[in-house]
Design an enzyme around this catalytic site. Structure first.
Site, PDB file in Angstrom:
ATOM      1  N   HIS A 146      86.152 -20.211  -2.163  1.00  0.00           N
ATOM      2  CA  HIS A 146      87.519 -19.897  -1.775  1.00  0.00           C
ATOM      3  C   HIS A 146      87.844 -18.425  -2.040  1.00  0.00           C
ATOM      4  CE1 HIS A 146      91.649 -20.651  -0.790  1.00  0.00           C
ATOM      5  NE2 HIS A 146      92.076 -20.314  -1.994  1.00  0.00           N
ATOM      6  N   SER A 197      94.569 -17.597   1.503  1.00  0.00           N
ATOM      7  CA  SER A 197      94.949 -18.843   0.861  1.00  0.00           C
ATOM      8  C   SER A 197      96.386 -19.217   1.223  1.00  0.00           C
ATOM      9  CB  SER A 197      94.739 -18.729  -0.653  1.00  0.00           C
ATOM     10  OG  SER A 197      94.782 -19.998  -1.270  1.00  0.00           O
ATOM     11  N   ASP A 251      84.325 -24.018  -0.060  1.00  0.00           N
ATOM     12  CA  ASP A 251      85.757 -23.919  -0.349  1.00  0.00           C
ATOM     13  C   ASP A 251      86.377 -25.285  -0.080  1.00  0.00           C
ATOM     14  OD1 ASP A 251      88.483 -23.381  -0.457  1.00  0.00           O
ATOM     15  OD2 ASP A 251      88.465 -21.897   1.158  1.00  0.00           O
TER      16      ASP A 251
END
Length: 290
Positions: free
Chosen positions: A264, A140, A234
């Site tokens: 995600h 991320s 995601d």
């Protein structure tokens, strides 16, 4: 529909707060959730400092294989997360690669806006780069930070990392990619409005399209090989696709893998998800052998 991902979505929904959270509450919640995924045995862990930057060192107790040192950057939107929330993941990567891993506890916004996180990454990188080959990885925001670091090192003509593994990376802090709208109903983790707010905290007035905080807009030519893992459900999947296309166009060796039905940072939930374990194995093989 994948039964495992449905179970994960139910677990996430059950843990979601009824109303808005303060940043302190979000941070505490992330630390609490991490306790549900204890760090694996067979790994030696040590919290320490390198060049003034707080880190967690993780290495297999059975011995470290020949190969590069892994620098790992945790996710959390630049405003949350720590080496403690990602201790499990650090340990799993160390076990699967047989390599020593250094997880970076970079400073968080809004207390420390851009470029604090990148400065921490760069100081640590420069302290280690002369001693051993390095590979970078992150999930991320941490994936975005790893890429930002590689671009900064390249711009300074420094020694490049050997490879980068970017797991569901956040590389465009403008948060305007069409996938936010396309995937919203399937994504239980990312809220576009909140993520944009996190971005503003981190940017601290910087341009959201500055390649420092948003490496998607940087000059990718000359970067080392990239592994980009994305998830179909995601909200950041559009950024991952765009990054892969742009990097390939710049002549970078890119391995792009998009996992169907995953959400995600599904890799962090490898204990529950078969595709999460497969993704971990893929990332470990790439980091170890290219």
């Amino acid at each position: 529909m994948n039964a495992e991902i449905e179970q994960l979505k139910a677990m996430i929904a059950a843990g979601m707060p009824d109303g808005p959270q303060t940043l302190d509450e979000r941070r505490a919640g992330m630390e609490e959730m991490a306790r549900a995924f204890p760090a694996p045995a067979g790994v030696a862990y040590q919290e320490t400092e390198i060049a003034g930057v707080s880190v967690l060192e993780a290495q297999p107790e059975a011995g470290v294989s020949d190969g590069p040192l892994i620098l790992y950057f945790h996710g959390g939107g630049y405003v949350s997360g720590s080496v403690r929330t990602h201790r499990n993941f650090a340990g799993e990567l160390a076990l699967r690669t047989g390599l020593k891993l250094v997880s970076v506890d970079y400073r968080l916004a809004p207390e420390h806006p851009y470029p604090a996180a990148l400065d921490d990454a760069r100081v640590l990188y420069d302290a280690l780069a002369g001693d051993t080959p390095l590979v970078l990885a992150g999930d991320s925001a941490g994936g975005g930070l790893a890429l930002s670091l590689a671009l900064a090192v390249k711009a300074a003509d420094g020694p490049q990392p050997q490879r980068l593994a970017l797991l569901c990376p956040w590389v465009d802090l403008s948060c305007t990619n069409v996938s936010f709208a396309e995937v919203a109903e399937h994504d239980p983790i990312i809220d576009q409005e909140r993520l944009a707010g996190d971005g503003r905290h981190y940017l601290g007035g910087a341009d959201a399209r500055d390649p420092g905080p948003s490496p998607l807009f940087g000059d990718l030519a000359g970067l080392p090989p990239l592994l980009i893992q994305a998830a179909e459900h995601d909200s950041l999947v559009g950024e991952a696709r765009e990054l892969a296309e742009k990097a390939e166009g710049a002549g970078v060796a890119v391995t792009y893998r998009e996992y169907p039905e995953m959400v995600h940072v599904f890799q962090l939930f490898h204990a529950m998800l078969t595709p999460g374990r497969a993704a971990l194995d893929e990332a470990a093989e790439f980091l170890k052998n290219g």
